[in-house]
Enzyme design. Sequence first.
Site, PDB file in Angstrom:
ATOM      1  N   ASP A  47       0.810  -1.221   0.000  1.00  0.00           N
ATOM      2  CA  ASP A  47       0.000   0.000   0.000  1.00  0.00           C
ATOM      3  C   ASP A  47       0.833   1.256   0.000  1.00  0.00           C
ATOM      4  O   ASP A  47       2.027   1.224   0.268  1.00  0.00           O
ATOM      5  CB  ASP A  47      -0.817   0.025   1.303  1.00  0.00           C
ATOM      6  CG  ASP A  47      -2.098  -0.748   1.156  1.00  0.00           C
ATOM      7  OD1 ASP A  47      -2.402  -1.178   0.043  1.00  0.00           O
ATOM      8  OD2 ASP A  47      -2.791  -0.902   2.182  1.00  0.00           O
ATOM      9  N   LYS A  65      -3.614   3.384  -2.975  1.00  0.00           N
ATOM     10  CA  LYS A  65      -4.862   4.038  -3.341  1.00  0.00           C
ATOM     11  C   LYS A  65      -4.828   5.453  -2.791  1.00  0.00           C
ATOM     12  O   LYS A  65      -4.445   5.657  -1.661  1.00  0.00           O
ATOM     13  CB  LYS A  65      -6.047   3.295  -2.709  1.00  0.00           C
ATOM     14  CG  LYS A  65      -6.143   1.876  -3.153  1.00  0.00           C
ATOM     15  CD  LYS A  65      -7.234   1.128  -2.416  1.00  0.00           C
ATOM     16  CE  LYS A  65      -6.806   0.655  -1.046  1.00  0.00           C
ATOM     17  NZ  LYS A  65      -7.718  -0.307  -0.443  1.00  0.00           N
ATOM     18  N   MET A  85      -7.841   8.595   9.081  1.00  0.00           N
ATOM     19  CA  MET A  85      -8.301   9.253   7.855  1.00  0.00           C
ATOM     20  C   MET A  85      -9.144  10.487   8.182  1.00  0.00           C
ATOM     21  O   MET A  85     -10.193  10.722   7.564  1.00  0.00           O
ATOM     22  CB  MET A  85      -9.112   8.268   6.993  1.00  0.00           C
ATOM     23  CG  MET A  85      -8.249   7.139   6.452  1.00  0.00           C
ATOM     24  SD  MET A  85      -9.190   5.893   5.562  1.00  0.00           S
ATOM     25  CE  MET A  85      -9.672   4.799   6.878  1.00  0.00           C
TER      26      MET A  85
HETATM   27  N1  SAH Z   1      -4.440  -0.235   8.942  1.00  0.00           N
HETATM   28  C1  SAH Z   1      -3.917   1.060   9.279  1.00  0.00           C
HETATM   29  C2  SAH Z   1      -4.902   2.168   8.979  1.00  0.00           C
HETATM   30  C3  SAH Z   1      -5.190   2.340   7.513  1.00  0.00           C
HETATM   31  S1  SAH Z   1      -6.244   3.693   7.192  1.00  0.00           S
HETATM   32  C4  SAH Z   1      -3.485   1.058  10.748  1.00  0.00           C
HETATM   33  O1  SAH Z   1      -3.775   0.119  11.483  1.00  0.00           O
HETATM   34  O2  SAH Z   1      -2.823   2.016  11.153  1.00  0.00           O
HETATM   35  C5  SAH Z   1      -5.090   4.948   6.806  1.00  0.00           C
HETATM   36  C6  SAH Z   1      -4.956   5.918   7.942  1.00  0.00           C
HETATM   37  O3  SAH Z   1      -4.098   5.404   8.937  1.00  0.00           O
HETATM   38  C7  SAH Z   1      -4.326   7.243   7.571  1.00  0.00           C
HETATM   39  O4  SAH Z   1      -5.265   8.112   6.977  1.00  0.00           O
HETATM   40  C8  SAH Z   1      -3.894   7.744   8.926  1.00  0.00           C
HETATM   41  O5  SAH Z   1      -4.991   8.240   9.651  1.00  0.00           O
HETATM   42  C9  SAH Z   1      -3.455   6.463   9.595  1.00  0.00           C
HETATM   43  N2  SAH Z   1      -2.007   6.242   9.526  1.00  0.00           N
HETATM   44  C10 SAH Z   1      -1.349   5.292   8.877  1.00  0.00           C
HETATM   45  N3  SAH Z   1      -0.012   5.379   9.105  1.00  0.00           N
HETATM   46  C11 SAH Z   1       0.151   6.416   9.934  1.00  0.00           C
HETATM   47  C12 SAH Z   1       1.279   7.018  10.567  1.00  0.00           C
HETATM   48  N4  SAH Z   1       2.522   6.560  10.380  1.00  0.00           N
HETATM   49  N5  SAH Z   1       1.068   8.087  11.369  1.00  0.00           N
HETATM   50  C13 SAH Z   1      -0.175   8.555  11.586  1.00  0.00           C
HETATM   51  N6  SAH Z   1      -1.255   8.023  11.019  1.00  0.00           N
HETATM   52  C14 SAH Z   1      -1.108   6.972  10.208  1.00  0.00           C
END
Ligand code: SAH
Length: 465
Positions: A250, A272, A385
């Site tokens: 991703d 995406k 998000m």
């Molecule tokens: N499966 C992922 C979430 C996917 S949705 C998890 O468990 O973290 C995508 C969202 O995850 C982003 O819009 C943001 O809100 C968050 N996200 C992912 N990586 C991040 C990071 N390193 N720091 C802060 N937010 C993050």
Amino acid sequence: MRFLPIFMDTKSRKIVIIGGGDAAEAKLRTLIKTEADLLIVSNEVSNEIHNWIKEHSNIVWLKRDYNPDQLRGAVLAYAATEDPEQNARIAQDAETQGIPVNAADQKEDCSFYTPAIVDRSPVVVAIGSEGTSPGLSRALKADIEMKLPYSVGLLADTIARLREKLSHKMPNFSDRQRLWAKVFASGRALDDRLKYSPEDIETAFETALNNVPANKTGKVSLVGAGPGSLDLLTIGAQRRLHSADVIVYDRLVSQDVLDMGRKEAKYIYVGKKPGAHTTRQEEINRIIVDEASKGNDVVRLKGGDPLIFGRADEEIEALKVAGIDFEIVPGITSAAAAAASIGASLTSRGRNKSVALITGHDAKGFAEQDWTSLARDGSRAAIYMGLGASRFIQGRLLLHGAKSEYPVTIVENASRDNQKIVETTLGSLTQAIESKGIIGPAILLLGYEAMRVSNQAIRELRAGL
Ligand code: SAH
């Protein structure tokens, strides 16, 4: 990486060392372990070098002044006289003849450096710092010396023999690689596995060989890549990455994590853009099903944890329909990393018994939530998000009675080098996102403030210890 580390075959090749003192001795200490034809040019040599000349038939000593003709036909040259100007001249001559040259302690005259070496031949670890800090390289060497058992060389020799045997039994390269990944991924730490005796490795090899299914079908591992930092990648994820044939990843998977993947794997990017996901998910489902059907081990790598806003269900469904084996390897979700980075406990006895993990977006656009309960004083949520939806979230919460001064902490790029923390309030949320230039990925921690321990409190705590 300006200097490329390589292992060069020195057998019966000419290497010239000009000098016979301490500097030459230091270089020769490693060179005498090779099978090169060593030519030492110097009017005098130290006692130690003298002994080496007597002991090693592959060393020739030219008791003469240096001249550039002596370099002819050499694959490497070492300018190791005790005179820096002379060394610079030698380096220049070697350059002119197209011979890689090392000038002892003269960084600017070197076209290659000699690494610090941990020698467990045939296993050799070479450590370099591009000439910046030989001291640091030596410290690393000392550390690795202690960790790498002497038996590892023996182990490599045994493996060489088994590889020969294997190449007849298993003609396919990928199958062989998978088998070795299995032999070494026995569930123990690498440190332990390096202590294998040759008998151990043969047993592990035979077991793996006997357990290879005839017509292999691939499987899919849905693997959490964590929030980005390698520190937060699980050992399970690392193992899958090391043995994967295909890695489907991703947008939010960090480069550091991707770099852990098997070099020969096929990498497929299925990033995406937020908001543009509906049709692409089917394409991703198709890719993982197709690749596994071809017999590949597929790692479907997702940021954070695959089961939190990761659309894992849709992929699992597709895999079940296609009858493909799958497993789930959890990862550290970004909310956990965000909370850790501000030192705030997500739940706390007497403060909050629950925390909501919510998304700003869903398939229909901005996501509706149970705003009444979220707006209640003392409620806590980690919002994924949430950047694009921040005005909507702010409006809904205020409308349902949340206080405008209720704290919100934004953690952008949690756990990564470019992590940014912004403390604000619900009333100023959108303005803070804009003015601080937060463009994501970010977690909005509703109801959380960064933990602050005053210096006074630290002093008191220390005094009490
Ligand atoms: N499966 C992922 C979430 C996917 S949705 C998890 O468990 O973290 C995508 C969202 O995850 C982003 O819009 C943001 O809100 C968050 N996200 C992912 N990586 C991040 C990071 N390193 N720091 C802060 N937010 C993050």
